[in-house]
Structure formats: structure tokens, C-alpha cells
Design a protein around this motif. Structure first.
Motif, PDB file in Angstrom:
ATOM      1  N   GLY A  80       0.815  -1.214   0.000  1.00  0.00           N
ATOM      2  CA  GLY A  80       0.000   0.000   0.000  1.00  0.00           C
ATOM      3  C   GLY A  80       0.848   1.263   0.000  1.00  0.00           C
ATOM      4  O   GLY A  80       2.065   1.212  -0.248  1.00  0.00           O
ATOM      5  N   THR A  81       0.194   2.403   0.242  1.00  0.00           N
ATOM      6  CA  THR A  81       0.915   3.680   0.218  1.00  0.00           C
ATOM      7  C   THR A  81       0.911   4.305   1.616  1.00  0.00           C
ATOM      8  O   THR A  81       0.282   3.783   2.530  1.00  0.00           O
ATOM      9  CB  THR A  81       0.265   4.661  -0.781  1.00  0.00           C
ATOM     10  N   GLY A  82       1.597   5.421   1.736  1.00  0.00           N
ATOM     11  CA  GLY A  82       1.650   6.113   3.025  1.00  0.00           C
ATOM     12  C   GLY A  82       2.796   7.101   3.024  1.00  0.00           C
ATOM     13  O   GLY A  82       3.461   7.278   1.981  1.00  0.00           O
ATOM     14  N   ASN A  83       3.005   7.738   4.149  1.00  0.00           N
ATOM     15  CA  ASN A  83       4.145   8.662   4.239  1.00  0.00           C
ATOM     16  C   ASN A  83       5.442   7.894   4.056  1.00  0.00           C
ATOM     17  O   ASN A  83       5.531   6.724   4.432  1.00  0.00           O
ATOM     18  CB  ASN A  83       4.167   9.348   5.604  1.00  0.00           C
ATOM     19  N   LEU A  84       6.425   8.583   3.500  1.00  0.00           N
ATOM     20  CA  LEU A  84       7.721   7.928   3.300  1.00  0.00           C
ATOM     21  C   LEU A  84       8.670   8.336   4.423  1.00  0.00           C
ATOM     22  O   LEU A  84       9.052   9.503   4.538  1.00  0.00           O
ATOM     23  CB  LEU A  84       8.317   8.323   1.936  1.00  0.00           C
ATOM     24  N   TYR A  85       9.002   7.360   5.253  1.00  0.00           N
ATOM     25  CA  TYR A  85       9.994   7.599   6.307  1.00  0.00           C
ATOM     26  C   TYR A  85      11.316   7.016   5.839  1.00  0.00           C
ATOM     27  O   TYR A  85      11.343   5.918   5.274  1.00  0.00           O
ATOM     28  CB  TYR A  85       9.569   6.909   7.602  1.00  0.00           C
ATOM     29  N   SER A  86      12.383   7.756   6.061  1.00  0.00           N
ATOM     30  CA  SER A  86      13.687   7.197   5.669  1.00  0.00           C
ATOM     31  C   SER A  86      14.767   7.660   6.632  1.00  0.00           C
ATOM     32  O   SER A  86      14.681   8.736   7.226  1.00  0.00           O
ATOM     33  CB  SER A  86      14.041   7.604   4.248  1.00  0.00           C
ATOM     34  N   LEU A  87      15.785   6.802   6.738  1.00  0.00           N
ATOM     35  CA  LEU A  87      16.945   7.142   7.574  1.00  0.00           C
ATOM     36  C   LEU A  87      17.953   7.842   6.662  1.00  0.00           C
ATOM     37  O   LEU A  87      18.376   7.270   5.653  1.00  0.00           O
ATOM     38  CB  LEU A  87      17.551   5.864   8.160  1.00  0.00           C
ATOM     39  N   ASN A  88      18.293   9.048   7.003  1.00  0.00           N
ATOM     40  CA  ASN A  88      19.170   9.836   6.123  1.00  0.00           C
ATOM     41  C   ASN A  88      20.499   9.137   5.854  1.00  0.00           C
ATOM     42  O   ASN A  88      21.044   9.220   4.768  1.00  0.00           O
ATOM     43  CB  ASN A  88      19.438  11.208   6.736  1.00  0.00           C
ATOM     44  N   ILE A  89      20.988   8.456   6.875  1.00  0.00           N
ATOM     45  CA  ILE A  89      22.301   7.830   6.748  1.00  0.00           C
ATOM     46  C   ILE A  89      22.324   6.808   5.604  1.00  0.00           C
ATOM     47  O   ILE A  89      23.343   6.604   4.944  1.00  0.00           O
ATOM     48  CB  ILE A  89      22.730   7.186   8.097  1.00  0.00           C
ATOM     49  N   LEU A  90      21.158   6.206   5.345  1.00  0.00           N
ATOM     50  CA  LEU A  90      21.093   5.216   4.265  1.00  0.00           C
ATOM     51  C   LEU A  90      21.261   5.870   2.904  1.00  0.00           C
ATOM     52  O   LEU A  90      21.586   5.225   1.919  1.00  0.00           O
ATOM     53  CB  LEU A  90      19.758   4.469   4.296  1.00  0.00           C
ATOM     54  N   PHE A  91      21.022   7.156   2.848  1.00  0.00           N
ATOM     55  CA  PHE A  91      21.085   7.837   1.559  1.00  0.00           C
ATOM     56  C   PHE A  91      22.344   8.683   1.409  1.00  0.00           C
ATOM     57  O   PHE A  91      22.375   9.637   0.648  1.00  0.00           O
ATOM     58  CB  PHE A  91      19.814   8.663   1.332  1.00  0.00           C
ATOM     59  N   ASN A  92      23.350   8.282   2.168  1.00  0.00           N
ATOM     60  CA  ASN A  92      24.689   8.836   1.936  1.00  0.00           C
ATOM     61  C   ASN A  92      24.780  10.356   1.963  1.00  0.00           C
ATOM     62  O   ASN A  92      25.592  10.935   1.269  1.00  0.00           O
ATOM     63  CB  ASN A  92      25.231   8.374   0.574  1.00  0.00           C
ATOM     64  N   ASN A  93      23.927  10.984   2.682  1.00  0.00           N
ATOM     65  CA  ASN A  93      23.984  12.449   2.655  1.00  0.00           C
ATOM     66  C   ASN A  93      24.898  13.023   3.731  1.00  0.00           C
ATOM     67  O   ASN A  93      25.004  14.227   3.877  1.00  0.00           O
ATOM     68  CB  ASN A  93      22.582  13.054   2.790  1.00  0.00           C
ATOM     69  N   GLY A  94      25.516  12.127   4.485  1.00  0.00           N
ATOM     70  CA  GLY A  94      26.457  12.595   5.487  1.00  0.00           C
ATOM     71  C   GLY A  94      25.777  13.241   6.678  1.00  0.00           C
ATOM     72  O   GLY A  94      26.421  13.854   7.505  1.00  0.00           O
ATOM     73  N   GLN A  95      24.462  13.123   6.704  1.00  0.00           N
ATOM     74  CA  GLN A  95      23.732  13.713   7.841  1.00  0.00           C
ATOM     75  C   GLN A  95      23.098  12.599   8.660  1.00  0.00           C
ATOM     76  O   GLN A  95      22.710  11.573   8.117  1.00  0.00           O
ATOM     77  CB  GLN A  95      22.594  14.604   7.341  1.00  0.00           C
ATOM     78  N   GLU A  96      22.982  12.855   9.898  1.00  0.00           N
ATOM     79  CA  GLU A  96      22.240  11.907  10.706  1.00  0.00           C
ATOM     80  C   GLU A  96      20.778  12.322  10.705  1.00  0.00           C
ATOM     81  O   GLU A  96      20.408  13.346  10.143  1.00  0.00           O
ATOM     82  CB  GLU A  96      22.796  11.902  12.135  1.00  0.00           C
ATOM     83  N   GLY A  97      19.967  11.492  11.304  1.00  0.00           N
ATOM     84  CA  GLY A  97      18.559  11.851  11.409  1.00  0.00           C
ATOM     85  C   GLY A  97      17.698  11.033  10.476  1.00  0.00           C
ATOM     86  O   GLY A  97      18.169  10.138   9.790  1.00  0.00           O
ATOM     87  N   ALA A  98      16.410  11.354  10.503  1.00  0.00           N
ATOM     88  CA  ALA A  98      15.461  10.651   9.648  1.00  0.00           C
ATOM     89  C   ALA A  98      14.571  11.675   8.962  1.00  0.00           C
ATOM     90  O   ALA A  98      14.445  12.813   9.424  1.00  0.00           O
ATOM     91  CB  ALA A  98      14.634   9.694  10.485  1.00  0.00           C
ATOM     92  N   SER A  99      13.999  11.268   7.850  1.00  0.00           N
ATOM     93  CA  SER A  99      13.149  12.187   7.093  1.00  0.00           C
ATOM     94  C   SER A  99      11.754  11.617   6.949  1.00  0.00           C
ATOM     95  O   SER A  99      11.557  10.396   7.003  1.00  0.00           O
ATOM     96  CB  SER A  99      13.732  12.404   5.694  1.00  0.00           C
TER      97      SER A  99
END
Lengths: 333, 298
Positions: free
Chosen positions: B160-179
Motif C-alpha cells: 500500500g501507500t503512506g508517508n515515506l519515512y527514511s533514515l538519512n544515513i542510508l542515503f549517503n547524505n552525510g547527515q544523521e537523522g530521519a526524514s
């Protein structure tokens, strides 16, 4: 006859920075002219520079020095126009094995501007591939690939055909069919053909002009008929060869060389295998006149025949083997 | 009359004819379709894995950044699966597929003698190489589209669908936190990520073609291309080399990952697009120059 292909001072040096022996001069100041309607043969041992020369005249590699012009178009400045009327394969015809023979012809022809489908049918018929054109090239025999290579060269109809070792790897039937096809293309279709081969009989049978290359250099070039006149010897098996030689020198001005190995013809007839004979370069003198003169002078002429493998002799005399083992043996001699 | 091919007024062959030539070869080759099969299998494995995993570790990580989830259904949905699967697919698989395709296009053809067969025809080397690049770019675009559509479709159908939660660290942006990206925004974010990822892949395609134009064998071409790519990717994984990141082409290639942050830094995306355009022009120009001068010895 007008010149279709002109090569002047072609030189190719491969710079090999990391190889032992340094740079390699594969082609060294080679010049030749191919006139319209000629079947021009490139002869030479392996490694003589035949394929490199063909690559140079097709613009696949760039010359270190010299120039090539095809139908008046300089290859270095006007490559596309120069190649417009050329059909060629170098080393071996190459195709996409997963495509059918016909599809290969269609796509390669597309790179030359395209031809009507009927023209593809005509060429398939001519090369004996009609009926097999819808099979993938990967199932073709070697002979069929060679014929497909020639078919690709004929589309669109070229003025100049460049074929590198077209009978290489073929069985005797394949060789014969390919040779007949080349003769047909030259005589019936009027194509100018440049043919590279190390098969002397092939060049002798098909070409009217040859160039012999050795270690990148042109060592002999000319009309095959003229070379034959100049170089082909008459093999005469006769008693008293010294006197016979003197007679021929006096009567016809012919240089005769006494040859003390047995002639094959003599051996074949069960005669004295150690019979001596003469090698005579006729240089236009009538063979019958030589025979008559010898017989009238009382010589017993056992056999008298034009040298069968004159081109092979010239080739072996003037070229060097690239095989180190053979070269060592030659050096010891 | 049924004619094959096309000739321009000058006698040279049009780019259209070159593209038809390249397309026939590409479509006819079995290996062209293998990546589509591999992607399908990978997506099926991902879907199956997502069904069985409880995401305990992910939940604990989200918790440290203030997102508390009692069970996986609260954050695992089709969008979550797509965004997280894009990482391995676009960072690992796609570069391999594109490098192999590019290696076969020039070095592979030189190796098998078909490049020679093309170049004895009156076709310009530049046009032939550009034709190959356009075809490779189209192939990359199609593969990327297939991957993202398949991921999204299977993900949405399965979870199904819904809000997209992601861990920033997984996306190599050099930032901590989640989006967190609201569900309504995700489809546009996915389209943006696909476009940016595909643009990044063009750089790899151009580099692969340049290397392919330089070497004599297909294997050498794709090994070299992948070695360079993974070497740069490795450099980007060391935090103490962060001063180097802006100069690495992989940084700009992977800018699509920003599409999954809570707030997209459009300025950084524009900078990356400018970099990517520069890389593309430089790599293509080098490929054309070297290919024009290359001796076809095979």
C-alpha cells in the motif's frame, strides 16, 4: 585505363612503448595503382604487411606517411566519399551472430545508404545463400560466412571490392565456388578487385596485376603477364646441356642455366632421374621455335615445358619466411 | 520500393540510420534483456523479504530520531520499499548493466571485428559513436524506468501507500537523522529521483563509452569502468574525505538521494546538474576525439 585506387608512399609505424624491440614499421613506403577493371593481387608471407596495407587503404588505420585516393577522393580529407563505392572485408568477414544473414546485410547496407530489398535478393542469389538467409549467422558454416562477407561487400553495388584472404579456411569446394564468384564479379559485373592472399595459385588464376610485399616493403609490382614473360622459365630436359645452352644463346640470345636436378616430368616418365636440363627464360621467344632449333641441331629433347610454379619460385626467392624456425634453416643454407 | 537505410544529401549516413543500426543490434542481443530479468528477480526477492522482516533494528534507529513505531506496518509501505530498494539498484546494479552494455558496444565490436565491418562503410566515426551513446542513454533510461515502475508497482500492490519515512544515513547524505515525506508528495519525488538518477547514469554511460573506445576488449572495458566507479564510490564512504566529496563525480551522480529528504535542497541539485552536464560534455568530447584518431587494429 583510369586509376581507381592510388597509394603513394604508404608507411605505417606502430609505436610500441612497452614492447621489446621498440617501434614496428609494418608498412614501409609502399606505392601502387589499381586501374579500373583490374583484379589486383596482394601477395606476401604471413606478417608481410598485407592486411595492414588493406587497413590503410580503407581508412581503418592512419598512415604515418603517404596518401591514399579512391576514385579521386583523398582518404585523409574525404573519407566518406572515398569509401562510398567500396565494398570490403579485412582478415575475415564479421557479422552479428545472433542476427540472420539477411538482417546482417540489411543493417550493414543501412550504413552505406541502403538498397532496395530486391538488390539484397539478387546478391543472396549470386552468392548462393538464397534460402538460408533467414537463419542466424551463428549456424552458418565457415564457407557460408565467407560468401555472406562477399555479399555484404556487394551492397550497395561497389566499384571497388577489397577482399582479404577470401578463400581462407575453405574446403576445396568452397575455394572453387569463391574463385568462380570472384571471376564472375570481375568479368560479368565489371568490378575492380583488390585481393590479398598468400595462395599463389589463387593470385595466378585470378589476378592480372600483383604486388609482392615482404616485411612491409613492396619488392615486386607489375602486370602478371609481363612478370610471367620476364620470369617464367622453360624447363628443358636435354642431352649435352652445355652445348644446348650455347646454341640457344647463339641463335636466340637466350640465357640458359644448366640445372642438374631431375625434372619431375622426367621422373614421372621413368627415365633417368639424374638427367640434367636447362632453365631458359624465354622472354617472348616462341617455345616451338626453341624446340625445333634443338631437334634440328640433333639434341635429344626429352621434355620441354613452361615452368609450372614460376610465381612460387619468384615468391620464395624474393621473400623471407616470418617463421623463426624456417628463417634459421634458410640462414644455415 | 522497399529500401533499407537512409542517405543524406551529402552522401553521409544520417544519425537516424545509425540509430536504426544500433537498435537492431541491441534489441537482437540476448544479453540486452538479461538486466530486465535480473531486475524482476531482485524486486521479487525484495518484496518477499519485506513481507518476512519485522524491521526491529530499523524501528530502533527511527526511535533514536524521534519516530516511534509499534510495528512495521506503521512505516513500511510501497514507497518505503521503493526508496530503500533504489539504493542498491541504482548504485550497484545499474552501473554494472550500463558498463557491460557500453563495453560490448565499442570494445566488444572491435574485439569481434564488427567495428571494422562498420568503419569500411561511409559512416562518420563521430556519428557512429554518438549513435552508440544515444542508444546507450536510451537503454539506461529504459532500464531505470523499468526498475522504478516495477519497484513502485509491486511495492504499492504489496504494502500500500503512506508517508515515506527514511533514515538519512542510508542515503549517503552525510547527515544523521530521519526524514518524512508526506504520501501525496512521494510520487513526484520518485519521478524526480528517477530523472536525476538517469541523468547520473548518463555520466557513467559516457565514461564507459570513452573507456570502451580506448581498449581492445569488452571485458577490459567494463572492468576498468566499474573499477573507476567503485573506487570513487569508496572514496565517498570515508567521512574524513568529506572535503573531497564535491569534486567526485559520484557525489553528483547520487544526488537523486536528496529527493527522499524531508526538505529538498534544490540549490545542491542545480549545482549537481551543472556538474553532470560538464562531465557529460567533457567525457563525450574525449570519447569522440580518441575514437576519431584510433587505429582499428582488430
Amino acid at each position: 585505363m583510369t586509376a581507381l585506387l592510388v597509394a603513394e608512399g604508404l608507411t605505417k609505424v606502430f609505436h610500441r612503448r612497452f614492447a621489446r624491440g621498440g617501434d614496428l614499421c609494418a608498412v614501409d613506403d609502399v606505392s601502387f595503382t589499381v586501374h579500373r577493371g583490374n583484379v589486383f593481387g596482394f601477395l606476401g608471407p604471413n606478417g608481410a604487411g598485407k592486411s595492414t596495407t588493406l587497413r590503410l587503404i580503407l581508412g581503418l588505420i592512419y598512415p604515418t606517411a603517404g596518401r591514399v585516393a579512391i576514385a579521386g577522393h583523398d582518404l585523409s580529407t574525404d573519407r566518406l566519399r572515398a569509401l562510398r563505392n567500396v565494398g570490403a572485408f579485412v582478415e575475415a568477414p564479421s557479422f552479428y551472430p545472433y542476427l540472420t544473414g539477411r538482417k546482417n546485410l540489411e543493417i550493414f547496407t543501412g550504413l552505406s545508404g541502403g538498397v532496395p530489398a530486391a538488390e539484397i535478393d539478387r546478391v543472396l542469389e549470386l552468392t548462393g545463400l538464397k534460402g538460408r538467409e533467414h537463419e542466424a549467422v551463428q549456424v552458418y558454416s565457415h564457407g557460408m560466412k565467407q560468401r555472406l562477407g562477399i555479399a555484404a561487400c556487394l551492397l550497395p553495388r561497389p566499384e571497388l571490392l577489397v577482399l582479404d584472404e577470401p578463400t581462407d579456411g575453405l574446403d576445396p569446394h568452397g575455394i572453387r565456388q569463391t574463385r568462380e564468384l570472384i571471376v564472375h564479379l570481375a568479368r560479368a559485373e565489371g568490378l575492380t578487385i583488390v585481393l590479398s592472399s598468400h595462395l599463389l595459385s589463387e593470385v595466378e588464376n585470378l589476378c592480372n596485376r600483383v604486388v609482392i610485399l615482404d616485411r612491409g616493403r613492396s619488392i615486386l609490382e607489375g602486370e602478371l603477364a609481363a612478370l610471367e614473360r620476364q620470369c617464367r622459365r622453360l624447363e628443358v630436359s636435354v642431352d649435352r646441356p652445355e652445348k644446348a645452352a650455347a646454341l640457344l644463346r647463339e641463335k636466340f640470345g637466350l640465357a640458359a642455366e644448366i640445372h642438374d636436378t631431375a625434372f619431375q616430368a622426367v621422373q614421372d616418365h621413368g627415365q633417368d632421374a639424374r638427367a640434367t636440363g636447362l632453365h631458359v627464360v624465354l622472354d617472348g621467344t616462341d617455345l616451338a621455335a626453341v624446340n625445333t632449333a634443338l631437334v634440328q641441331a640433333g639434341f635429344a629433347v626429352r621434355s620441354l615445358a613452361p615452368e609450372a610454379r614460376w610465381l612460387e619460385r619468384i615468391f620464395l626467392e624474393r621473400t623471407s619466411s616470418t617463421d623463426p624456425g624456417v628463417r634459421a634453416t634458410e640462414a644455415q643454407r | 520500393m522497399n529500401a533499407v537505410g537512409a542517405t543524406g544529401a551529402s552522401g553521409s549516413i544520417s544519425l537516424g540510420a545509425v540509430l536504426r543500426f544500433e537498435w537492431t543490434k541491441l534489441a537482437g542481443r540476448r544479453i540486452t534483456w538479461v538486466p530486465f530479468l535480473v531486475l524482476t528477480l531482485v524486486v521479487l526477492i525484495i518484496v518477499t523479504t519485506f513481507h518476512h522482516l519485522q524491521f526491529i533494528y530499523a524501528r530502533s534507529l527511527f526511535k533514536t530520531f524521534g519516530f516511534v513505531f509499534q510495528n512495521k506496518d506503521e512505516f513500511v509501505n510501497g514507497y518505503y520499499m521503493t526508496a530503500h530498494a533504489m539504493n542498491p539498484v541504482f548504485q550497484l546494479l545499474m552501473p554494472i548493466f550500463i558498463s557491460v552494455a557500453a563495453g560490448l558496444m565499442v570494445a566488444g565490436e572491435a574485439e569481434h571485428g564488427t567495428l571494422r565491418a562498420c568503419l569500411v562503410r561511409p559512416v562518420s566515426r563521430t556519428r557512429l559513436l554518438l549513435g552508440k551513446f544515444v542508444m546507450l542513454a536510451g537503454y539506461s533510461l529504459a532500464l531505470a524506468l523499468f526498475a522504478i515502475v516495477l519497484l513502485t508497482a509491486t511495492g504499492v500492490l504489496s504494502f500500500g501507500t503512506g508517508n515515506l519515512y527514511s533514515l538519512n544515513i542510508l542515503f549517503n547524505n552525510g547527515q544523521e537523522g530521519a526524514s518524512m515525506v508526506p504520501a501525496a508528495e512521494v510520487p513526484m519525488r520518485l519521478v524526480g529521483a528517477w530523472l536525476l538518477a538517469t541523468t547520473g547514469l548518463m555520466i557513467l554511460a559516457a565514461m564507459a563509452l570513452l573507456i570502451s573506445a580506448l581498449v581492445e576488449s569488452a571485458a577490459m572495458a567494463y572492468v576498468l569502468t566499474l573499477s573507476i566507479y567503485f573506487a570513487f564510490l569508496t572514496l565517498r564512504s570515508f567521512p574524513f574525505l568529506d572535503w573531497l566529496y564535491p569534486y567526485l563525480f559520484v557525489t553528483h551522480m547520487l544526488r537523486w538521494q536528496q529527493c527522499f529528504y524531508s526538505f529538498v535542497k534544490t540549490g545542491e541539485i542545480y549545482v549537481s546538474l551543472i556538474h553532470l552536464a560538464g562531465y557529460l560534455i567533457a567525457l563525450l568530447a574525449a570519447a569522440v576525439l580518441l575514437f576519431e584518431q584510433r587505429d582499428i587494429k582488430n
